[in-house]
Design a protein around this motif. Structure first.
Motif, PDB file in Angstrom:
ATOM      1  N   ARG A 160       0.684  -1.061   0.042  1.00  0.00           N
ATOM      2  CA  ARG A 160      -0.132   0.049   0.001  1.00  0.00           C
ATOM      3  C   ARG A 160       0.763   1.296   0.085  1.00  0.00           C
ATOM      4  O   ARG A 160       0.583   2.208  -0.949  1.00  0.00           O
ATOM      5  N   ALA A 195      -6.864  -4.084   1.932  1.00  0.00           N
ATOM      6  CA  ALA A 195      -7.533  -3.549   3.224  1.00  0.00           C
ATOM      7  C   ALA A 195      -8.990  -4.348   2.970  1.00  0.00           C
ATOM      8  O   ALA A 195      -9.387  -5.018   2.250  1.00  0.00           O
ATOM      9  N   THR A 196      -9.831  -4.011   4.325  1.00  0.00           N
ATOM     10  CA  THR A 196     -11.104  -4.792   4.353  1.00  0.00           C
ATOM     11  C   THR A 196     -12.168  -3.644   3.928  1.00  0.00           C
ATOM     12  O   THR A 196     -11.865  -2.448   3.424  1.00  0.00           O
ATOM     13  N   GLU A 220     -12.413  -0.435   5.584  1.00  0.00           N
ATOM     14  CA  GLU A 220     -11.443   0.568   5.199  1.00  0.00           C
ATOM     15  C   GLU A 220     -11.422   1.312   3.951  1.00  0.00           C
ATOM     16  O   GLU A 220     -10.570   2.039   3.606  1.00  0.00           O
ATOM     17  N   ARG A 221     -12.199   0.444   2.777  1.00  0.00           N
ATOM     18  CA  ARG A 221     -11.975   0.865   1.524  1.00  0.00           C
ATOM     19  C   ARG A 221     -12.185   2.231   0.965  1.00  0.00           C
ATOM     20  O   ARG A 221     -11.223   2.904   0.485  1.00  0.00           O
ATOM     21  N   GLY A 263     -11.866   5.028   2.835  1.00  0.00           N
ATOM     22  CA  GLY A 263     -10.889   5.838   3.484  1.00  0.00           C
ATOM     23  C   GLY A 263      -9.435   5.513   2.935  1.00  0.00           C
ATOM     24  O   GLY A 263      -8.485   6.253   2.552  1.00  0.00           O
ATOM     25  N   LEU A 264      -9.426   4.390   2.450  1.00  0.00           N
ATOM     26  CA  LEU A 264      -8.070   3.823   1.557  1.00  0.00           C
ATOM     27  C   LEU A 264      -8.090   4.660   0.321  1.00  0.00           C
ATOM     28  O   LEU A 264      -6.759   5.426  -0.204  1.00  0.00           O
ATOM     29  N   ARG A 286      -7.035   8.574   0.876  1.00  0.00           N
ATOM     30  CA  ARG A 286      -5.665   8.576   1.074  1.00  0.00           C
ATOM     31  C   ARG A 286      -5.005   8.682  -0.233  1.00  0.00           C
ATOM     32  O   ARG A 286      -3.924   9.421  -0.209  1.00  0.00           O
ATOM     33  N   ARG A 299     -19.502   8.213   4.993  1.00  0.00           N
ATOM     34  CA  ARG A 299     -19.980   7.312   6.083  1.00  0.00           C
ATOM     35  C   ARG A 299     -21.159   7.706   6.601  1.00  0.00           C
ATOM     36  O   ARG A 299     -22.146   7.037   7.433  1.00  0.00           O
ATOM     37  N   SER A 353     -14.566   3.792  -4.826  1.00  0.00           N
ATOM     38  CA  SER A 353     -14.866   2.803  -3.847  1.00  0.00           C
ATOM     39  C   SER A 353     -16.174   2.131  -4.033  1.00  0.00           C
ATOM     40  O   SER A 353     -16.292   0.789  -4.044  1.00  0.00           O
ATOM     41  N   GLU A 379     -21.144  -2.069   3.130  1.00  0.00           N
ATOM     42  CA  GLU A 379     -20.836  -1.313   4.310  1.00  0.00           C
ATOM     43  C   GLU A 379     -22.063  -0.459   4.481  1.00  0.00           C
ATOM     44  O   GLU A 379     -22.436   0.017   5.797  1.00  0.00           O
TER      45      GLU A 379
END
Length: 413
Positions: free
Chosen positions: A13, A133-134, A137-138, A140-141, A144, A285, A336, A407
């Motif tokens: 990553r 990642a999970t 977390e996707r 947010g990944l 970033r 979120r 995402s 999610e």
């Protein structure tokens, strides 16, 4: 992920983040210099538009190829080859600045005009990242990932003032100072091509273990991907009317802005866009991925069209900054969302097909924009771009607000 697996995922990553940032720096630098370089060569707005279109057509062709065969050829190998092509294209621009050569170089996808790293490179990296990642977390990944690469692009745009320093300190002529930037990008490309081999085999496609067979989206996924691809094509057609190189050219012709001024403006715009990515993840979120994409994108397109109405250069930049602060919040949320609604083995194809639709639609826009400036008026591309992109936002919300990623699906108690 535990033990060595977790460490390897984190290492992959970070390396993806680092290489994408370095690449974005070079692309951001070139996106400013390219338009000014073409203007200095004496090309008309129509010819500039055709050359920029050629770069988008070439990028679309590479995206198509990587979408179908990238997993079989290998993700790391694909990134290395694409980077070397950029290096060769930069050499061609520096050493052979004749119109036919530049046109062929663009058609081969060996130069970037948009300043944004969201083509064939991004397709591969979008497919790689979820494997580190999970689901939780996707988003947010991706926030970033886009944050640091956009900061890299913004820093590259700021560095577009380097040719002015070369002219002042080393007494270089204007054209040689621009050519030095293309030579710099060529050197960066060689270094990055080697860096990709430090990624572990874990980033390769799951299907490679079975001979690397091509996995296209299945029935339900195919319907979703096709709908998204059509809408993304509309959005990119509008955005392609005013790509960053064209905006640099327009600001230079309309207000007399220099490379340093344009570069500084693009730097600040890039910072505003980058800072919006974590906000987009936070907002997603709370209100969902699709709502975040639409409700931030709509007002940004109003500012986009307003740029053309500005009677002064400083006001045009204010509208541009407002647009940048809002207009990129759909990027990590879009990435995402696509990866969430398809299975892991479908991700490269899904990312590739949706990206390809964007590039294909965008590829015809710069030529149209060049013609519109001469035939209709200097501000006409901005009006058309804003209108088309607003229609995209409305279509996206109406079509996909009820299709939720894992999610966001509420389970019954």
């Amino acid at each position: 992920m535990v033990g060595l697996t977790a460490q390897a995922a984190l290492r992959d990553r970070r390396l993806i983040y680092a290489t994408s940032t370095a690449r974005a720096f070079a692309f951001g630098l070139i996106s400013v210099v390219l338009g000014l370089y073409l203007a200095e060569l004496g090309f008309s707005s129509v010819r500039v538009g055709v050359l920029l279109t050629a770069t988008l057509v070439g990028a679309s062709a590479l995206t198509f190829i990587v979408s179908l065969f990238g997993d079989r050829f290998g993700r790391r190998r694909s990134l290395a080859v694409f980077t070397l092509m950029i290096g060769l294209g930069s050499l061609a621009y520096a050493l052979f600045p004749r119109y036919p050569v530049l046109l062929i170089t663009g058609l081969l996808g060996a130069i970037s005009a948009t300043g944004k790293d969201r083509g064939n490179f991004s397709v591969v990296e979008q497919a790689m990242l979820p494997q580190t990642a999970t689901d939780a977390e996707r988003t947010g990944l991706y926030a970033r990932y886009n944050l640091i690469s956009t900061l890299g692009s913004a820093a590259g745009a700021l560095a577009a003032g380097v040719p002015v320093l070369l002219q002042r300190w080393l007494h270089m002529e204007v054209l040689p100072s621009y050519k030095a930037i293309f030579l710099f990008q060529s050197a960066v490309a060689v270094l990055l091509a080697n860096a990709y081999w430090w990624l572990t085999p874990a980033v390769e496609a799951p299907g490679r273990a079975n001979g690397g067979r091509l996995v296209l989206p299945k029935a339900r996924s195919a319907k979703i991907v096709a709908g998204l691809a059509a809408l993304f094509a509309m959005d990119s057609f509008g955005g392609g009317l005013v790509v960053q190189s064209f905006l640099a050219y327009w600001l230079n012709v309309q207000f007399g802005f220099t490379a340093g001024t344009v570069g500084a403006a693009f730097f600040l715009g890039g910072i505003l866009g980058a800072l919006s990515f974590p906000v987009a993840a936070w907002l997603a979120r709370r209100i969902g991925l699709v709502n975040t994409m639409v409700f931030t994108h709509l007002p940004s397109n109003v500012f986009f069209a307003a740029i053309a109405l500005a009677p002064w250069g400083w006001l045009a930049l204010v509208f541009y900054f407002c647009r940048e602060a809002l207009g990129s919040m759909d990027v990590p949320t879009r990435q995402s969302y696509i990866m969430a609604v398809v299975s892991p083995e479908e991700r490269t194809a899904a990312a590739g097909l949706t990206t390809l639709s964007r590039q294909a639609a965008q590829s015809v826009s710069p030529s149209l924009a060049g013609w519109m400036v001469q035939a209709v008026g200097a501000g006409s591309p901005f009006f058309l771009a804003g209108g088309v992109k607003i229609l995209y936002d409305l279509g996206l919300w109406l079509s996909f607000r009820r299709i939720k990623p894992p999610e966001e699906v509420r389970t019954s108690p």
